[in-house]
Enzyme design. Structure first.
Site, PDB file in Angstrom:
ATOM      1  N   SER A  90       0.869  -1.177   0.000  1.00 50.78           N
ATOM      2  CA  SER A  90       0.000   0.000   0.000  1.00 50.78           C
ATOM      3  C   SER A  90       0.902   1.222   0.000  1.00 50.78           C
ATOM      4  O   SER A  90       2.075   1.147   0.387  1.00 50.78           O
ATOM      5  CB  SER A  90      -0.934  -0.001   1.221  1.00 50.78           C
ATOM      6  OG  SER A  90      -0.207  -0.126   2.426  1.00 50.78           O
ATOM      7  N   GLU A 109       1.325   5.591   0.650  1.00 49.46           N
ATOM      8  CA  GLU A 109       0.813   6.815   1.263  1.00 49.46           C
ATOM      9  C   GLU A 109       1.268   8.027   0.458  1.00 49.46           C
ATOM     10  O   GLU A 109       2.433   8.146   0.085  1.00 49.46           O
ATOM     11  CB  GLU A 109       1.317   6.943   2.702  1.00 49.46           C
ATOM     12  CG  GLU A 109       0.829   8.220   3.394  1.00 49.46           C
ATOM     13  CD  GLU A 109       1.277   8.309   4.835  1.00 49.46           C
ATOM     14  OE1 GLU A 109       0.843   7.457   5.633  1.00 49.46           O
ATOM     15  OE2 GLU A 109       2.082   9.215   5.159  1.00 49.46           O
ATOM     16  N   ASP A 153      -1.379  15.667  15.171  1.00 43.24           N
ATOM     17  CA  ASP A 153      -0.473  16.592  15.859  1.00 43.24           C
ATOM     18  C   ASP A 153      -1.191  17.904  16.144  1.00 43.24           C
ATOM     19  O   ASP A 153      -2.112  18.288  15.416  1.00 43.24           O
ATOM     20  CB  ASP A 153       0.759  16.873  14.992  1.00 43.24           C
ATOM     21  CG  ASP A 153       1.597  15.627  14.766  1.00 43.24           C
ATOM     22  OD1 ASP A 153       1.717  14.831  15.709  1.00 43.24           O
ATOM     23  OD2 ASP A 153       2.127  15.466  13.650  1.00 43.24           O
ATOM     24  N   PHE A 175      12.814  14.237  10.227  1.00 43.83           N
ATOM     25  CA  PHE A 175      11.481  13.667  10.405  1.00 43.83           C
ATOM     26  C   PHE A 175      11.512  12.625  11.516  1.00 43.83           C
ATOM     27  O   PHE A 175      10.625  12.580  12.383  1.00 43.83           O
ATOM     28  CB  PHE A 175      11.023  13.050   9.092  1.00 43.83           C
ATOM     29  CG  PHE A 175       9.581  12.632   9.070  1.00 43.83           C
ATOM     30  CD1 PHE A 175       8.640  13.224   9.891  1.00 43.83           C
ATOM     31  CD2 PHE A 175       9.152  11.633   8.198  1.00 43.83           C
ATOM     32  CE1 PHE A 175       7.310  12.849   9.862  1.00 43.83           C
ATOM     33  CE2 PHE A 175       7.825  11.234   8.162  1.00 43.83           C
ATOM     34  CZ  PHE A 175       6.900  11.843   8.997  1.00 43.83           C
ATOM     35  N   HIS A 177       3.677  -1.071   3.793  1.00 39.83           N
ATOM     36  CA  HIS A 177       3.068   0.236   3.543  1.00 39.83           C
ATOM     37  C   HIS A 177       4.208   1.222   3.288  1.00 39.83           C
ATOM     38  O   HIS A 177       5.065   1.433   4.158  1.00 39.83           O
ATOM     39  CB  HIS A 177       2.237   0.681   4.750  1.00 39.83           C
ATOM     40  CG  HIS A 177       1.502   1.969   4.543  1.00 39.83           C
ATOM     41  ND1 HIS A 177       0.379   2.061   3.749  1.00 39.83           N
ATOM     42  CD2 HIS A 177       1.727   3.219   5.030  1.00 39.83           C
ATOM     43  CE1 HIS A 177      -0.063   3.314   3.759  1.00 39.83           C
ATOM     44  NE2 HIS A 177       0.741   4.033   4.525  1.00 39.83           N
TER      45      HIS A 177
END
Length: 304
Positions: A19, A21, A113, A223, A273
């Protein structure tokens, strides 16, 4: 090791499933990049594709528009991200109903967030869903959605312990979540130790590893720092001195990502993913190494 892992992935009785994103575009140029990436990856027939939701719901409209376009123009299975932040329960429920009306049947439910950004204290919106498990329950009340949630092999940065974080995962499952997607990680042993911990708690839903191909090491490291993911010294060493050498950096990035996913396959993982960062080439190459090939049917989906 690569040869063995690849052979096992092809001979495995359970096929590899992936999958992807994406994040909603902010400009016409970014929109072109996004849809080029979607068209490139669609022939691989992903299990689903998800579209992120900005801090404080700042991309709500763009997320909805991107997902709705996927429903209209492709045969992909889109999943819309949704958070609890900066909205009342009625406002969130309205967003959920709008997704249902647009034909979306899968939501990735996240606490989200703070609107002020990572590093600020999270405060539930007055009259809003307080926690992600409450959001999951609210989504399930609105419609019979498939609901995916997040999982943290190194614990959520705000959780006092991994056990407390697993308690939160269990609450989301009890509320109706049927799949968890992990925060990205670079040390596969962390993932397998985490699986042992959650399975010991009686959690048996799929815990899909989230994979971040390192398009830009400095960006990925920043990140990781914000999200509580560790960056091994060996990974930093792989990219050392390549800040201005784009070509070599791409080759190293492909090798690093291939090593990680093929090791996971060799250890029994079949679902992945990918956090694409709206870039297709590196992700496509990794999927090729996993044995996935675009099909005529898949190409028709991309052009639908």
């Amino acid at each position: 090791m690569v040869t063995t892992a690849f052979r096992r992935s092809r001979e495995s009785r359970r096929p590899i499933r992936v999958s992807f994103e994406f994040f909603p575009p902010k400009s016409a140029e970014m929109e072109q990049t996004l849809w080029s990436s979607i068209e490139r990856l669609a022939p691989l027939q992903p299990d689903f594709v998800s579209v992120t939701y900005g801090a404080g719901g700042t991309t709500r409209e763009r997320t909805h528009n991107t997902v709705a376009r996927m429903v209209r123009e492709t045969n992909l299975n889109p999943a819309a991200h949704l958070t609890c932040v900066a909205a009342t329960t009625d406002e969130v429920d309205d967003v959920v109903r709008a997704y249902w009306d647009a034909g979306v049947r899968h939501i990735v439910a996240l606490r989200g967030d703070p609107a002020e950004g990572v590093g600020h204290a999270y405060r539930p919106h007055p009259g809003g869903y307080a926690r992600s498990c409450d959001l999951v329950a609210g989504i399930k009340r609105v419609g019979d959605f498939e609901v995916s949630v997040s999982a943290y092999p190194e614990r959520h940065p705000e959780a006092p312990s991994l056990d407390v974080d697993i308690d939160a995962l269990k609450a989301k499952i009890d509320a109706g979540a049927t799949r968890a997607i992990t925060q990205f990680f670079f040390d596969n042993d962390l993932y397998f130790r985490y699986l042992d911990r959650v399975q010991a708690r009686g959690i048996d839903i799929p815990i899909i590893p989230g994979i971040l191909p390192v398009q830009n090491f400095k960006q990925a490291a920043n990140f990781a720092k914000r999200t509580g993911a560790s960056v091994p010294d060996w990974l930093a060493a792989r990219f050392e001195g390549l800040e201005d050498d784009v070509g070599t950096r791409k080759l190293v990035a492909a090798a690093v990502a291939a090593e990680q996913v093929l090791d996971l396959v060799d250890r029994g993982v079949t679902d992945f993913h990918f956090y694409t960062m709206n870039r297709a080439d590196l992700v496509y190459a990794i999927c090729h190494l996993l044995g996935l090939r675009g099909t005529v049917a898949g190409e028709e989906k991309a052009a639908a």
